[in-house]
Design a protein around this motif. Sequence first.
Motif, short mmCIF file in Angstrom:
data_model
loop_
_atom_site.label_atom_id
_atom_site.label_comp_id
_atom_site.label_asym_id
_atom_site.label_seq_id
_atom_site.Cartn_x
_atom_site.Cartn_y
_atom_site.Cartn_z
N ASP A 143 26.22 54.67 5.61
CA ASP A 143 25.44 56.34 5.03
C ASP A 143 26.42 56.87 4.27
O ASP A 143 27.32 57.43 4.41
CB ASP A 143 25.40 57.77 6.85
CG ASP A 143 24.88 58.05 5.91
OD1 ASP A 143 24.27 58.79 5.36
OD2 ASP A 143 23.05 57.87 7.05
N LYS A 144 26.09 56.61 3.18
CA LYS A 144 26.67 57.20 2.27
C LYS A 144 27.16 59.21 2.37
O LYS A 144 27.65 59.66 1.44
CB LYS A 144 25.50 57.78 0.84
CG LYS A 144 25.53 56.25 0.03
CD LYS A 144 24.83 55.88 -0.45
CE LYS A 144 24.64 54.48 -1.12
NZ LYS A 144 23.51 54.30 -2.66
N ARG A 145 26.54 59.31 3.24
CA ARG A 145 26.35 61.31 3.14
C ARG A 145 28.03 61.06 4.58
O ARG A 145 28.90 62.53 3.92
CB ARG A 145 26.22 61.61 4.76
CG ARG A 145 24.38 62.44 3.40
CD ARG A 145 22.79 61.94 4.28
NE ARG A 145 22.50 61.07 5.27
CZ ARG A 145 21.69 61.43 6.22
NH1 ARG A 145 21.28 62.69 6.59
NH2 ARG A 145 21.73 60.40 7.06
N LEU A 146 28.56 60.17 4.90
CA LEU A 146 29.92 59.86 5.17
C LEU A 146 30.68 59.41 4.50
O LEU A 146 30.74 58.55 3.50
CB LEU A 146 30.29 58.82 6.38
CG LEU A 146 29.17 59.24 8.26
CD1 LEU A 146 28.91 57.98 9.00
CD2 LEU A 146 28.86 60.66 8.68
N LYS A 147 32.09 60.45 4.30
CA LYS A 147 33.43 60.28 3.55
C LYS A 147 33.98 59.15 3.38
O LYS A 147 33.87 57.98 2.38
CB LYS A 147 33.80 61.84 3.98
CG LYS A 147 33.36 63.07 4.36
CD LYS A 147 34.34 63.61 3.63
CE LYS A 147 33.75 65.47 3.38
NZ LYS A 147 34.71 66.39 3.58
#
Length: 256
Positions: A143-147
Amino acid sequence: MNELISPKYQMKLVKSVETAIWEEYKTYREVKLYIDKWYQSDEYNNNWENFRIAQKSNNEIDLLQTLHNMDGQLILKVAIDIGVETPDFIPSIPTFRNEIKSEVKTAYDTFTKAFKQIETDPGIAIGLANSALESIIKEILKDKRLKTKVTGNETLYRLSCIIIKEFNLNNSENPKEIKTIGNSLITVCQAIETLRSEKTDFHGKTEDDYLIKDSIYAYFVLNAVSTVGLFLNTFYKTKFPKEIVLIDEEVDDLPF
């Protein structure tokens, strides 16, 4: 293992297994061929047999009675082989498998293989369960929202450290009990990884090394994987719901 399976549970399991076998094999001949593959005998040892194949008056197999003639451990093996859920031994499995079936296909396939190996090869089951949990965490971390981004070479322990941090479960502002649970999840994953590496055939072993051969430990590990996997997947979907893409449709104000 046999003493762990109560007669009441065996009665219920036998009925489910009978139904599943008839759904899989439609004729008496096919059913008999399937049961024969479980049958063992030794005429030189007082005609020993691991169970008696019962027959009806027309000489067709009496499947229900035959299954009841098996001991608890064997009927459990048949149940796993034919795909019957065994919630008394792995409570989370039905929910876990349904949860990941459409979302993490790789993890689902790997975990299903692990489930089928519990009785025949507990070590392989533990190793595959470890891999299934790795797949779930890796899928979440896409997921791109996770760093944090993974390289693909991380172990289960390393992946669990990353996901706990991403989920903010070890944040200093959280209640200490939440941080304790978060750290415990990491400890569980580390223990599963260690079992896979040091107590199974997944890595090279010598004759002096201890290997897990008792299926009860495989049940224990798969229960742990199911519980941890369900929590991580549910937490992820709750805190990071799928983004809804709105389609901007052009409005035509003309009356014709």
